[in-house]
Design an enzyme around this catalytic site. Structure first.
Site, mmCIF file in Angstrom:
data_model
loop_
_atom_site.group_PDB
_atom_site.id
_atom_site.type_symbol
_atom_site.label_atom_id
_atom_site.label_comp_id
_atom_site.label_asym_id
_atom_site.label_seq_id
_atom_site.Cartn_x
_atom_site.Cartn_y
_atom_site.Cartn_z
ATOM 1 C CE LYS A 170 -1.615 2.971 2.764
ATOM 2 N NZ LYS A 170 -1.636 4.147 1.887
ATOM 3 N N GLY A 201 -5.050 3.126 -1.466
ATOM 4 C CA GLY A 201 -6.079 3.567 -0.523
ATOM 5 C C GLY A 201 -5.500 4.281 0.668
ATOM 6 N N GLY A 203 -4.535 5.075 4.762
ATOM 7 C CA GLY A 203 -3.915 4.385 5.888
ATOM 8 C C GLY A 203 -4.959 3.846 6.843
ATOM 9 C CB VAL A 206 -5.556 -0.103 2.381
ATOM 10 C CG1 VAL A 206 -4.715 -1.251 1.838
ATOM 11 C CG2 VAL A 206 -6.758 0.130 1.483
ATOM 12 N N GLY A 207 -4.200 0.489 5.216
ATOM 13 C CA GLY A 207 -3.027 0.380 6.100
ATOM 14 C C GLY A 207 -3.369 -0.353 7.386
ATOM 15 C CD GLU A 245 14.134 1.730 8.205
ATOM 16 O OE1 GLU A 245 14.645 2.759 8.709
ATOM 17 O OE2 GLU A 245 14.704 0.641 8.170
ATOM 18 C CB CYS A 279 13.573 9.627 7.658
ATOM 19 S SG CYS A 279 14.299 8.530 6.456
ATOM 20 C CD GLU A 379 10.986 13.169 10.893
ATOM 21 O OE1 GLU A 379 9.915 12.610 11.163
ATOM 22 O OE2 GLU A 379 11.930 12.602 10.316
HETATM 23 P P1 NAD Z 1 2.294 8.654 7.764
HETATM 24 O O1 NAD Z 1 3.004 7.841 8.745
HETATM 25 O O2 NAD Z 1 1.013 9.319 8.139
HETATM 26 O O3 NAD Z 1 1.973 7.768 6.468
HETATM 27 C C1 NAD Z 1 2.881 6.824 5.922
HETATM 28 C C2 NAD Z 1 2.078 5.684 5.311
HETATM 29 O O4 NAD Z 1 1.298 5.071 6.337
HETATM 30 C C3 NAD Z 1 1.089 6.102 4.238
HETATM 31 O O5 NAD Z 1 1.030 5.107 3.244
HETATM 32 C C4 NAD Z 1 -0.223 6.168 4.993
HETATM 33 O O6 NAD Z 1 -1.356 5.967 4.174
HETATM 34 C C5 NAD Z 1 -0.063 5.000 5.956
HETATM 35 N N1 NAD Z 1 -0.897 5.071 7.142
HETATM 36 C C6 NAD Z 1 -1.477 6.164 7.709
HETATM 37 N N2 NAD Z 1 -2.195 5.787 8.798
HETATM 38 C C7 NAD Z 1 -2.063 4.453 8.917
HETATM 39 C C8 NAD Z 1 -2.555 3.491 9.847
HETATM 40 N N3 NAD Z 1 -3.331 3.850 10.865
HETATM 41 N N4 NAD Z 1 -2.198 2.209 9.680
HETATM 42 C C9 NAD Z 1 -1.391 1.832 8.695
HETATM 43 N N5 NAD Z 1 -0.910 2.685 7.766
HETATM 44 C C10 NAD Z 1 -1.243 3.982 7.877
HETATM 45 O O7 NAD Z 1 3.285 9.691 7.237
HETATM 46 P P2 NAD Z 1 2.956 10.923 6.309
HETATM 47 O O8 NAD Z 1 1.601 11.512 6.491
HETATM 48 O O9 NAD Z 1 3.260 10.481 4.956
HETATM 49 O O10 NAD Z 1 3.986 11.940 6.904
HETATM 50 C C11 NAD Z 1 3.799 12.485 8.203
HETATM 51 C C12 NAD Z 1 5.096 12.609 8.922
HETATM 52 O O11 NAD Z 1 5.755 11.357 9.006
HETATM 53 C C13 NAD Z 1 6.104 13.489 8.216
HETATM 54 O O12 NAD Z 1 5.896 14.820 8.449
HETATM 55 C C14 NAD Z 1 7.392 12.960 8.801
HETATM 56 O O13 NAD Z 1 7.646 13.529 10.035
HETATM 57 C C15 NAD Z 1 7.136 11.504 8.955
HETATM 58 N N6 NAD Z 1 7.691 10.722 7.831
HETATM 59 C C16 NAD Z 1 8.828 10.019 8.048
HETATM 60 C C17 NAD Z 1 9.375 9.294 7.011
HETATM 61 C C18 NAD Z 1 10.607 8.491 7.164
HETATM 62 O O14 NAD Z 1 11.183 8.083 6.173
HETATM 63 N N7 NAD Z 1 11.074 8.219 8.345
HETATM 64 C C19 NAD Z 1 8.788 9.305 5.769
HETATM 65 C C20 NAD Z 1 7.626 10.033 5.579
HETATM 66 C C21 NAD Z 1 7.077 10.719 6.630
#
Ligand code: NAD
Length: 475
Positions: A170, A201, A203, A206-207, A245, A279, A379
């Site tokens: 996903k 989809g 998070g 689907v997540g 990660e 990150c 962050e």
């Molecule tokens: P996020 O953690 O919200 O989303 C990452 C992925 O997780 C997406 O595919 C999202 O759809 C999915 N997701 C969201 N809620 C979920 C749930 N309850 N269960 C399973 N999957 C779910 O991250 P974001 O909105 O893309 O970014 C938000 C913050 O996260 C950024 O501002 C940053 O601080 C951090 N981030 C870190 C990295 C990294 O590489 N460490 C990468 C992207 C974002």
């Protein structure tokens, strides 16, 4: 318009069982550039069933077959270069040069590297009377963020395929198109049906469905700490292994024997890379007190010459932030830095002149930052640097480690002993000295709240394996 309203399940593009869609926006223009299906639990269940059905045969393939498969994938990936470069530019807002040099290349390198690692990878060994075997862990659920749409998907997929695991991916709903191209690449490379499944989809649906699914054996996630925590809680209910990660607040320690102009160049190029949405960004710059003014002068001289803006312009080295949400988040942190008493060296709130359309922010540098300020602890995920001064090396190390995170650390200097002391003392998963290029065979991952597990190279493959010991087989 890119309208991808199907999921890739069991080797075919199939209609979603739901009717909702998600708009994908180009952050440089704020225009809708396409749509994906907002997948349902039924879609996910179909994908998991396909991955389960494909597991018995794919898990039995030989190492040689999987090396061939990974190389075929890499060959097909190379054929799609122009599409990948363009799509990452459009969905992430990455300047075309970075889209090619970083995003395209990193995605490719994981498939080639995994094939190379497999050549020497031992799946079994003998210890005394025991035969020890490393076996694929099973159906793997992969959840990826938006900041490196090719790199984060490819590192997980290459390791999973190398190990003999089948997957359900996903990708981020904000940057889903690169993953759709990957699905097309896998089709062209002849990845057996059911081995790779893609469900687009949210998070929430689907997540969440992936982390709690009883027929998924392992979840590999990259993204925010908050979501990492939810995934871990969900996964606990079925005792699922989880690799995470997460974020970072990585320190760059500048030694007093280093040239301050070079140090400023390294610090700035690190913190604006991918518009700071990295990150491992070196978002805390630790400068010797005696060199502070010299360093700040160098930063002031360099920053105005950093070209940024329209991602289609080849000379730009960074573009907009990915979304309005991310823009507001970064603005909030810039405001917070000012309120908490940090001094603005450059940049600040609002959009840069001439870039009012799109989610552009000014590259922003704060000094007189103390490590307890919000901008030094949380962050930001934007091009914002915090300069913190230190008196001696012990204090630098103490500040460097005064964080909940431990993803990366950086040191620039001349004195080998001091460099080693800093590198060995920072509690983080990867340390880069004097801007050395990344090593694709080395492990990538975090200490502390930056995550669990490692990606890249043979360490990445290990995550997708279970260890079995067998004793007593008659000879
Ligand atoms: P996020 O953690 O919200 O989303 C990452 C992925 O997780 C997406 O595919 C999202 O759809 C999915 N997701 C969201 N809620 C979920 C749930 N309850 N269960 C399973 N999957 C779910 O991250 P974001 O909105 O893309 O970014 C938000 C913050 O996260 C950024 O501002 C940053 O601080 C951090 N981030 C870190 C990295 C990294 O590489 N460490 C990468 C992207 C974002």
């Amino acid at each position: 318009m890119r309208n991808y309203l199907k999921h890739f399940i069991n080797g075919e593009w199939v209609e979603s069982t739901g009717t909702n869609t998600i708009d994908v926006i180009n952050p440089a223009t704020e225009e809708v550039i396409g749509r994906i299906s907002d997948g349902t639990i039924e879609d996910l269940n179909r994908a998991v069933a396909a991955a389960r059905a494909a597991f018995p045969s794919f898990s039995q393939t030989s190492k040689e077959e999987r090396i061939e498969l990974l190389n075929r994938i890499a060959d097909e990936y190379e054929k799609r270069k122009d599409d990948i470069v363009e799509v990452v530019m459009q969905e992430l807002g990455s300047p075309i040069t970075i889209s090619e040099k970083t995003h395209y290349n990193m995605g490719l390198s994981h498939f080639r590297q995994a094939a190379k690692e497999l050549e020497s990878f031992e799946f079994s060994e003998r210890r005394g009377g025991a035969l020890i075997r490393k076996e694929p862990i099973g159906v793997s659920g992969l959840i990826t963020p938006w900041n490196f749409p090719t790199n984060q998907t490819s590192t997980k997929l290459a390791s999973a395929f190398a190990a003999g695991c089948t997957v359900v991916l996903k990708p981020s709903e904000e940057t889903p198109f690169a993953a759709i191209i990957l699905a097309e690449i896998f089709e062209a490379a002849g990845v057996p049906k059911g081995v790779f499944n893609l469900v687009n989809g949210s998070g929430e649906v689907v997540g969440n469905g992936i982390s709690s699914h009883p027929d998924i054996d392992f979840v590999s996630f990259t993204g925010s700490g908050a979501v990492g925590q939810k995934i871990t809680e969900n996964a606990a209910k079925t005792i699922k292994k989880v690799a995470l990660e997460l974020g970072g607040k990585s320190p760059l320690v500048i030694l007093d024997d280093f040239d301050m102009v070079k140090a400023a160049q390294i610090a700035i190029s690190n913190v604006v890379f991918n518009t700071g949405q990295v990150c491992v960004a070196a978002s805390r710059t630790l400068v010797p007190k005696s060199k502070h003014d010299e360093f700040v002068e160098a930063v002031k001289a360099i920053l105005p010459n950093i070209p940024y803006g329209d991602p289609q312009d080849k000379s730009n080295i960074f573009g907009p932030l990915v979304s309005e949400k991310q823009y507001n988040r970064v603005q909030g942190y810039i405001q917070k830095g000012i309120e908490e008493g940090a001094t603005l060296v450059s940049g600040g709130p609002g959009k840069p002149e001439g870039l009012e359309k799109g989610y552009f922010v000014k590259p922003t540098v704060f000094t007189n930052v103390t490590n307890d300020m919000t901008i030094a602890q949380e962050e930001i995920f934007g091009p914002v640097m915090s300069i913190i001064t230190y008196e001696d090396l012990d204090e630098a190390i103490e500040i460097a480690n005064d964080t909940i995170y431990g993803l990366a650390g950086y040191v620039v200097g001349e004195d080998r002993e001091k460099i080693e002391k800093v590198a060995m003392s920072i509690r983080a998963g990867s340390i880069r000295v004097n801007n050395a290029p990344p090593e694709m065979s080395a492990p990538f991952g975090g200490f502390k709240q930056s995550g669990i597990g490692r990606e890249w190279g043979s360490y990445g493959i290990e995550e997708y394996l279970e260890v079995k010991s067998i004793v007593g087989i008659p000879s």
